[in-house]
Design an enzyme around this catalytic site. Structure first.
Site, PDB file in Angstrom:
ATOM      1  N   LYS A  33       0.847  -1.200   0.000  1.00 12.05           N
ATOM      2  CA  LYS A  33       0.000   0.000   0.000  1.00 12.05           C
ATOM      3  C   LYS A  33       0.877   1.243   0.000  1.00 12.05           C
ATOM      4  O   LYS A  33       1.774   1.384   0.829  1.00 12.05           O
ATOM      5  CB  LYS A  33      -0.883   0.008   1.247  1.00 12.05           C
ATOM      6  CG  LYS A  33      -1.758   1.252   1.361  1.00 12.05           C
ATOM      7  CD  LYS A  33      -2.742   1.122   2.501  1.00 12.05           C
ATOM      8  CE  LYS A  33      -2.258   1.669   3.802  1.00 12.05           C
ATOM      9  NZ  LYS A  33      -2.102   3.128   3.860  1.00 12.05           N
ATOM     10  N   ASP A  60      -3.515   4.203  -1.967  1.00 12.46           N
ATOM     11  CA  ASP A  60      -4.461   4.629  -0.924  1.00 12.46           C
ATOM     12  C   ASP A  60      -4.534   6.156  -0.881  1.00 12.46           C
ATOM     13  O   ASP A  60      -3.964   6.790   0.005  1.00 12.46           O
ATOM     14  CB  ASP A  60      -3.951   4.039   0.404  1.00 12.46           C
ATOM     15  CG  ASP A  60      -4.790   4.436   1.603  1.00 12.46           C
ATOM     16  OD1 ASP A  60      -5.959   4.805   1.415  1.00 12.46           O
ATOM     17  OD2 ASP A  60      -4.255   4.368   2.736  1.00 12.46           O
ATOM     18  N   LYS A  62      -7.619   7.883  -1.233  1.00 12.75           N
ATOM     19  CA  LYS A  62      -8.939   8.252  -0.670  1.00 12.75           C
ATOM     20  C   LYS A  62      -9.531   9.484  -1.354  1.00 12.75           C
ATOM     21  O   LYS A  62      -9.750  10.522  -0.723  1.00 12.75           O
ATOM     22  CB  LYS A  62      -8.827   8.522   0.833  1.00 12.75           C
ATOM     23  CG  LYS A  62      -8.316   7.339   1.646  1.00 12.75           C
ATOM     24  CD  LYS A  62      -8.427   7.621   3.138  1.00 12.75           C
ATOM     25  CE  LYS A  62      -7.873   6.511   3.993  1.00 12.75           C
ATOM     26  NZ  LYS A  62      -6.392   6.408   3.968  1.00 12.75           N
ATOM     27  N   ASP A  65     -14.276  14.251  -4.004  1.00 12.45           N
ATOM     28  CA  ASP A  65     -14.417  15.512  -4.739  1.00 12.45           C
ATOM     29  C   ASP A  65     -15.704  15.413  -5.566  1.00 12.45           C
ATOM     30  O   ASP A  65     -16.469  14.455  -5.404  1.00 12.45           O
ATOM     31  CB  ASP A  65     -13.173  15.714  -5.636  1.00 12.45           C
ATOM     32  CG  ASP A  65     -12.852  17.183  -5.859  1.00 12.45           C
ATOM     33  OD1 ASP A  65     -13.786  17.948  -6.182  1.00 12.45           O
ATOM     34  OD2 ASP A  65     -11.680  17.565  -5.735  1.00 12.45           O
ATOM     35  N   THR A 117     -11.619   6.018  11.037  1.00  7.73           N
ATOM     36  CA  THR A 117     -11.634   5.494  12.406  1.00  7.73           C
ATOM     37  C   THR A 117     -11.117   6.521  13.411  1.00  7.73           C
ATOM     38  O   THR A 117     -11.248   6.344  14.610  1.00  7.73           O
ATOM     39  CB  THR A 117     -10.795   4.202  12.509  1.00  7.73           C
ATOM     40  OG1 THR A 117      -9.563   4.424  11.841  1.00  7.73           O
ATOM     41  CG2 THR A 117     -11.508   3.031  11.902  1.00  7.73           C
ATOM     42  N   ARG A 208       3.549  -1.182  10.702  1.00  7.13           N
ATOM     43  CA  ARG A 208       4.688  -1.273  11.625  1.00  7.13           C
ATOM     44  C   ARG A 208       5.077  -2.665  12.095  1.00  7.13           C
ATOM     45  O   ARG A 208       6.280  -2.919  12.250  1.00  7.13           O
ATOM     46  CB  ARG A 208       4.450  -0.318  12.813  1.00  7.13           C
ATOM     47  CG  ARG A 208       4.654   1.129  12.373  1.00  7.13           C
ATOM     48  CD  ARG A 208       3.997   2.113  13.294  1.00  7.13           C
ATOM     49  NE  ARG A 208       2.551   2.068  13.168  1.00  7.13           N
ATOM     50  CZ  ARG A 208       1.731   2.859  13.833  1.00  7.13           C
ATOM     51  NH1 ARG A 208       2.212   3.747  14.667  1.00  7.13           N
ATOM     52  NH2 ARG A 208       0.419   2.760  13.653  1.00  7.13           N
TER      53      ARG A 208
HETATM   54  O1  C5P Z   1       1.538   0.564  11.174  1.00  9.62           O
HETATM   55  P1  C5P Z   1       0.106   0.121  11.116  1.00  9.62           P
HETATM   56  O2  C5P Z   1      -0.072  -1.378  10.958  1.00  9.62           O
HETATM   57  O3  C5P Z   1      -0.737   0.687  12.223  1.00  9.62           O
HETATM   58  O4  C5P Z   1      -0.395   0.772   9.729  1.00  9.62           O
HETATM   59  C1  C5P Z   1      -1.711   0.711   9.287  1.00  9.62           C
HETATM   60  C2  C5P Z   1      -1.887   1.383   7.980  1.00  9.62           C
HETATM   61  O5  C5P Z   1      -3.270   1.401   7.687  1.00  9.62           O
HETATM   62  C3  C5P Z   1      -1.421   2.835   7.925  1.00  9.62           C
HETATM   63  O6  C5P Z   1      -0.948   3.106   6.589  1.00  9.62           O
HETATM   64  C4  C5P Z   1      -2.680   3.622   8.213  1.00  9.62           C
HETATM   65  O7  C5P Z   1      -2.672   4.897   7.650  1.00  9.62           O
HETATM   66  C5  C5P Z   1      -3.734   2.736   7.562  1.00  9.62           C
HETATM   67  N1  C5P Z   1      -5.090   2.875   8.094  1.00  9.62           N
HETATM   68  C6  C5P Z   1      -5.385   2.682   9.436  1.00  9.62           C
HETATM   69  N2  C5P Z   1      -6.670   2.831   9.878  1.00  9.62           N
HETATM   70  C7  C5P Z   1      -7.638   3.145   9.030  1.00  9.62           C
HETATM   71  C8  C5P Z   1      -7.371   3.325   7.676  1.00  9.62           C
HETATM   72  C9  C5P Z   1      -6.056   3.180   7.236  1.00  9.62           C
HETATM   73  O8  C5P Z   1      -4.501   2.360  10.232  1.00  9.62           O
HETATM   74  N3  C5P Z   1      -8.868   3.238   9.476  1.00  9.62           N
END
Ligand code: C5P
Length: 240
Positions: A33, A60, A62, A65, A117, A208
């Protein structure tokens, strides 16, 4: 693996770090992503390079518009050859249909973000949305499905609710994934890979736990084993 279910969130601030990290992954074990920060700095060239490595890309960005603008953006993204893109369901029916029609003859999957979220009940109240968040999520997911989109981004908890009301082939893409006993970082509503799959998620966005791992490939393999174990259980259950 023909259809890897892990999508690694390549959350790096520049192209060099992103490409170095991607070169340590295995295209058979994950998709990738690319989000707003990295795409803004590195652009379509980065996408091309990741595709040369053989990865399928979820871009991603999003989009949100007026319908004509979003349709154009979706067409342009699809022409980059990416596997999946997304829009905000709050852009409304006309925008969702315009986005879907722009991709009608293309292979790129189109999914929607329902509610961010990061918005809690009082944030929603402030912008005039007074229902329970899960009710808004369900309504927006059904709207996306009725407009012909391929799926939505949702939490693992929402996935369980959505699976009950939405058609089987509507795909649920779930972030907030952590292994048991691992660092939650800034995520609040987390689930393990197994919980997310059991709740009906099709794809897991994981950042992460892989990008900050001392051995990213090993972590990816372990996460895939977790997923396979529960996917096999599901098949065995069905066979009985
Ligand atoms: O590092 P981590 O596993 O928390 O990363 C989650 C990824 O998913 C990040 O790129 C974050 O921006 C994305 N994301 C999220 N929650 C959402 C939508 C997207 O954590 N509701």
């Amino acid at each position: 693996m023909n259809n890897p279910r892990i999508i690694v969130a390549l959350d790096f601030p520049n192209k060099k770090q992103a490409l170095e990290f991607a070169s340590r992954l295995d295209k058979n074990l994950c998709r990738i992503k690319v989000g707003k920060e990295l795409f803004t700095i590195a652009g379509p060239q980065l996408i091309e390079q990741l595709m040369v490595y053989g990865f399928e890309i979820f871009l991603d960005l999003k989009y949100h518009d007026i319908p004509n603008t979003v349709a154009g953006a979706c067409r342009a993204a699809s022409e980059l050859g990416v596997w999946m893109i997304n829009v905000h369901a709050l852009g409304g029916k006309k925008m969702l249909i315009a986005a879907q029609e722009a991709l009608a003859t293309k292979k790129t999957k189109l999914i929607a973000v329902t509610l961010l979220t990061s918005l809690n009940k009082s944030d929603l109240h402030e912008i005039g949305l007074h229902e329970e968040p899960i009710d808004i999520v369900q309504r927006l997911a059904l709207l996306a499905s009725n407009c012909g989109l391929d799926g939505v981004v949702c939490s693992a908890m929402e996935a369980q609710q959505l699976r009950k009301i939405i058609k089987k082939d509507f795909c649920l893409v779930t972030p907030g994934i952590r292994l048991p006993n691992s660092n939650a970082n800034d995520q609040t509503r987390i689930a393990t890979p197994q919980e997310a799959i059991r709740n009906g998620a099709d794809y897991l966005v994981i950042g992460r736990p892989i990008t900050q791992s001392p051995d990213p490939l090993l972590s990816l393999q372990q996460l895939n084993h977790e997923i396979e174990a529960v996917s096999n259980t599901v098949i065995t259950d069905l066979e009985i």
